[in-house]
Design a protein around this motif. Structure first.
Motif, mmCIF file in Angstrom:
data_model
loop_
_atom_site.group_PDB
_atom_site.id
_atom_site.type_symbol
_atom_site.label_atom_id
_atom_site.label_comp_id
_atom_site.label_asym_id
_atom_site.label_seq_id
_atom_site.Cartn_x
_atom_site.Cartn_y
_atom_site.Cartn_z
ATOM 1 N N GLY A 21 -83.137 16.433 -3.340
ATOM 2 C CA GLY A 21 -82.437 15.547 -2.405
ATOM 3 C C GLY A 21 -83.276 15.200 -1.193
ATOM 4 N N TYR A 22 -84.608 15.241 -1.368
ATOM 5 C CA TYR A 22 -85.538 15.007 -0.265
ATOM 6 C C TYR A 22 -85.825 13.505 -0.151
ATOM 7 C CZ TYR A 22 -89.753 15.866 2.633
ATOM 8 O OH TYR A 22 -90.688 15.895 3.637
ATOM 9 N N GLY A 23 -84.943 12.809 0.517
ATOM 10 C CA GLY A 23 -85.079 11.372 0.712
ATOM 11 C C GLY A 23 -84.192 10.950 1.860
ATOM 12 N N ALA A 24 -84.399 9.730 2.316
ATOM 13 C CA ALA A 24 -83.586 9.181 3.407
ATOM 14 C C ALA A 24 -83.149 7.779 3.017
ATOM 15 C CB ALA A 24 -84.372 9.158 4.712
ATOM 16 N N PHE A 25 -81.972 7.393 3.474
ATOM 17 C CA PHE A 25 -81.459 6.080 3.097
ATOM 18 C C PHE A 25 -80.680 5.467 4.242
ATOM 19 C CE2 PHE A 25 -78.004 8.946 2.082
ATOM 20 C CZ PHE A 25 -76.857 8.229 2.347
ATOM 21 N N GLU A 26 -80.331 4.213 4.074
ATOM 22 C CA GLU A 26 -79.493 3.498 5.025
ATOM 23 C C GLU A 26 -78.474 2.660 4.274
ATOM 24 O OE1 GLU A 26 -78.475 2.880 8.075
ATOM 25 O OE2 GLU A 26 -79.605 4.604 8.816
ATOM 26 N N GLY A 27 -77.482 2.182 5.005
ATOM 27 C CA GLY A 27 -76.510 1.248 4.463
ATOM 28 C C GLY A 27 -76.326 0.119 5.458
ATOM 29 N N LEU A 28 -76.557 -1.106 5.027
ATOM 30 C CA LEU A 28 -76.392 -2.285 5.877
ATOM 31 C C LEU A 28 -75.462 -3.255 5.183
ATOM 32 C CD1 LEU A 28 -79.680 -1.455 5.715
ATOM 33 C CD2 LEU A 28 -79.829 -3.208 7.470
ATOM 34 N N ARG A 29 -74.932 -4.198 5.959
ATOM 35 C CA ARG A 29 -74.135 -5.268 5.368
ATOM 36 C C ARG A 29 -74.648 -6.622 5.825
ATOM 37 N NH1 ARG A 29 -69.712 -4.756 2.271
ATOM 38 N NH2 ARG A 29 -68.625 -2.749 2.258
ATOM 39 N N ALA A 30 -74.702 -7.540 4.866
ATOM 40 C CA ALA A 30 -74.952 -8.944 5.169
ATOM 41 C C ALA A 30 -73.632 -9.683 5.050
ATOM 42 C CB ALA A 30 -75.970 -9.533 4.196
ATOM 43 N N TYR A 31 -73.401 -10.605 5.975
ATOM 44 C CA TYR A 31 -72.164 -11.382 5.993
ATOM 45 C C TYR A 31 -72.479 -12.870 5.886
ATOM 46 C CZ TYR A 31 -69.841 -7.112 7.573
ATOM 47 O OH TYR A 31 -69.352 -5.830 7.656
ATOM 48 N N SER A 32 -71.640 -13.575 5.188
ATOM 49 C CA SER A 32 -71.768 -15.023 5.086
ATOM 50 C C SER A 32 -71.115 -15.649 6.312
ATOM 51 C CB SER A 32 -71.097 -15.530 3.807
ATOM 52 O OG SER A 32 -71.203 -16.936 3.712
ATOM 53 N N MET A 87 -93.410 19.590 -6.896
ATOM 54 C CA MET A 87 -92.394 20.595 -7.184
ATOM 55 C C MET A 87 -92.403 21.734 -6.167
ATOM 56 S SD MET A 87 -90.486 19.794 -9.829
ATOM 57 C CE MET A 87 -90.394 18.291 -8.842
ATOM 58 N N HIS A 88 -93.322 21.670 -5.189
ATOM 59 C CA HIS A 88 -93.365 22.689 -4.144
ATOM 60 C C HIS A 88 -92.357 22.352 -3.040
ATOM 61 C CE1 HIS A 88 -96.922 24.844 -5.592
ATOM 62 N NE2 HIS A 88 -97.393 23.648 -5.939
ATOM 63 N N LEU A 89 -91.942 23.350 -2.313
ATOM 64 C CA LEU A 89 -91.044 23.158 -1.171
ATOM 65 C C LEU A 89 -91.872 22.921 0.088
ATOM 66 C CD1 LEU A 89 -88.315 25.853 -1.924
ATOM 67 C CD2 LEU A 89 -88.280 23.414 -2.459
ATOM 68 N N THR A 90 -92.641 21.839 0.042
ATOM 69 C CA THR A 90 -93.498 21.461 1.155
ATOM 70 C C THR A 90 -93.245 20.003 1.503
ATOM 71 O OG1 THR A 90 -95.263 20.916 -0.422
ATOM 72 C CG2 THR A 90 -95.308 23.111 0.584
ATOM 73 N N SER A 91 -93.608 19.611 2.711
ATOM 74 C CA SER A 91 -93.389 18.242 3.152
ATOM 75 C C SER A 91 -94.156 17.265 2.270
ATOM 76 C CB SER A 91 -93.832 18.072 4.604
ATOM 77 O OG SER A 91 -93.040 18.857 5.469
ATOM 78 N N ALA A 92 -93.564 16.101 2.067
ATOM 79 C CA ALA A 92 -94.182 15.071 1.239
ATOM 80 C C ALA A 92 -95.432 14.514 1.915
ATOM 81 C CB ALA A 92 -93.188 13.946 0.978
ATOM 82 N N VAL A 93 -96.397 14.129 1.103
ATOM 83 C CA VAL A 93 -97.604 13.489 1.625
ATOM 84 C C VAL A 93 -97.612 12.002 1.281
ATOM 85 C CG1 VAL A 93 -98.958 15.590 1.569
ATOM 86 C CG2 VAL A 93 -98.908 14.115 -0.451
ATOM 87 N N GLU A 94 -96.688 11.573 0.427
ATOM 88 C CA GLU A 94 -96.564 10.158 0.098
ATOM 89 C C GLU A 94 -95.098 9.827 -0.145
ATOM 90 O OE1 GLU A 94 -97.283 10.367 -4.751
ATOM 91 O OE2 GLU A 94 -98.898 9.630 -3.445
ATOM 92 N N SER A 95 -94.765 8.572 0.023
ATOM 93 C CA SER A 95 -93.385 8.143 -0.201
ATOM 94 C C SER A 95 -93.377 6.680 -0.613
ATOM 95 C CB SER A 95 -92.536 8.343 1.057
ATOM 96 O OG SER A 95 -93.055 7.574 2.130
ATOM 97 N N LYS A 96 -92.271 6.256 -1.183
ATOM 98 C CA LYS A 96 -92.074 4.866 -1.578
ATOM 99 C C LYS A 96 -90.731 4.387 -1.017
ATOM 100 C CE LYS A 96 -94.712 5.173 -5.879
ATOM 101 N NZ LYS A 96 -94.703 4.937 -7.336
ATOM 102 N N ILE A 97 -90.541 3.086 -1.014
ATOM 103 C CA ILE A 97 -89.279 2.534 -0.530
ATOM 104 C C ILE A 97 -88.698 1.588 -1.565
ATOM 105 C CG2 ILE A 97 -90.333 0.560 0.693
ATOM 106 C CD1 ILE A 97 -88.118 1.056 2.875
ATOM 107 N N MET A 98 -87.395 1.654 -1.724
ATOM 108 C CA MET A 98 -86.638 0.760 -2.573
ATOM 109 C C MET A 98 -85.528 0.137 -1.741
ATOM 110 S SD MET A 98 -83.518 0.329 -4.262
ATOM 111 C CE MET A 98 -82.752 1.934 -4.333
ATOM 112 N N ILE A 99 -85.285 -1.148 -1.925
ATOM 113 C CA ILE A 99 -84.155 -1.804 -1.270
ATOM 114 C C ILE A 99 -83.361 -2.533 -2.337
ATOM 115 C CG2 ILE A 99 -83.385 -3.372 0.543
ATOM 116 C CD1 ILE A 99 -86.113 -3.066 1.870
ATOM 117 N N ALA A 100 -82.074 -2.251 -2.416
ATOM 118 C CA ALA A 100 -81.179 -2.901 -3.361
ATOM 119 C C ALA A 100 -80.040 -3.568 -2.597
ATOM 120 C CB ALA A 100 -80.613 -1.892 -4.363
#
Length: 296
Positions: free
Chosen positions: A34-45, A108-121
């Motif tokens: 569960g080592y990740g971060a996310f957000e929730g936004l809304r777009a309105y017409s 698989m180690h319990l160490t801080s990440a050295v790389e990350s990626k981003i996805m937006i849906a």
């Protein structure tokens, strides 16, 4: 609910790709821990086109959440906002819920990440809790202790707590759950902030044991416009039961009234409460029907 089909695009690490062809790293810490971060936004017409409400605040908070858990964040937020608008366009969406997710690479180690990626849906999604007044219960599950975790960060793993509380409430015939903090005071709902009305004043739990919601801050600003006093204080279950009315707020849920808590029904007619007035004002705010600033 189906969130995508064969024609849906997501933004994945600099490219727009078909959602049904995007893979995931089965050896990533985000999947296993569960080592990740996310957000929730809304777009309105709106009359001015599709507008993302408080986009800068949300992406800044995403960046801060990553910083809180030592997850690399190498993106420019203004660029990400531009790409989010492009994502809406390629999916032909004007009103949508938007989910950015930063996730880690193989480790698989319990160490801080050295790389990350981003996805937006993005997908069409009405108010998370619907439109009807809510039946809410006090949960047996507590809000995480802020001394053990950065609960002001929107981190993937901590939402297991929210899933358990919300699912338990639904199994028992309620719509949502209220979580207490480690000292027995009411903190918030599973994923929304709480406000109550009592004697023409608005009360809400203070920062510290709650998630500092962007919609929560918008509600406080609306109250200032209305010249309604907002008091941030610790609230007991008795305070909630004896309130004149109450409501929840969050980006996904927007603003929604509560009919009863723990089978105790509020006597005030929701449509005549301060909360209902705030709800109507908020809708005008996000739809740009009044002269408010919306960050693009």
């Amino acid at each position: 609910m189906q969130y995508y089909n064969q024609d849906t695009y997501i933004y994945l690490d600099g490219e727009f790709v078909k959602a049904n062809t995007a893979g995931t790293d089965l050896f990533g810490q985000s999947l296993h821990y569960g080592y990740g971060a996310f957000e929730g936004l809304r777009a309105y017409s709106t009359y001015h086109g599709s507008r993302i409400f408080k986009a800068e605040e949300h992406f800044n908070r995403l960046q801060e959440s990553c910083r809180a858990i030592n997850l690399p964040y190498q993106w420019n937020n203004n660029h990400l906002i531009e790409k989010t608008y492009e994502l809406l366009s390629v999916n032909n969406l004007r009103s949508a819920y938007i989910r950015p997710l930063v996730f880690s690479g193989s480790n698989m180690h319990l160490t801080s990440a050295v790389e990350s990626k981003i996805m937006i849906a993005a997908w069409e999604w009405g108010p998370y809790l619907g439109h009807n007044l809510l039946r809410v219960c006090t949960s047996r599950i507590e809000r995480p202790n802020p001394k053990s975790f950065r609960i002001d960060a929107k981190v993937s793993g901590q939402y297991i707590n929210s899933i358990l509380a919300s699912s338990d409430a639904i199994r028992n015939g309620f719509d949502e759950a209220l979580l207490l903090d480690q000292e027995g005071f009411v903190a918030q709902a599973s994923s929304e902030n709480l406000f109550i009305e009592k004697d023409f004043k608005i009360y809400t739990p203070p920062l510290g044991n709650i998630f500092p919601g962007i919609t929560r801050q918008a509600v406080i600003e609306i109250c200032k416009d209305f010249q309604i006093e907002v008091i941030e204080k610790r609230l007991s279950i008795q305070d909630i039961h004896e309130a004149d009315s109450a409501f929840l707020c969050g980006t996904a849920a927007e603003i929604i009234g509560i009919k009863e808590v723990d089978n105790i029904r509020y006597k005030e007619d929701w449509e005549h409460t301060i909360g209902a007035s705030i709800q109507r004002k908020y809708k005008k705010l996000v739809l740009e029907e009044e002269n408010y600033e919306v960050i693009i």
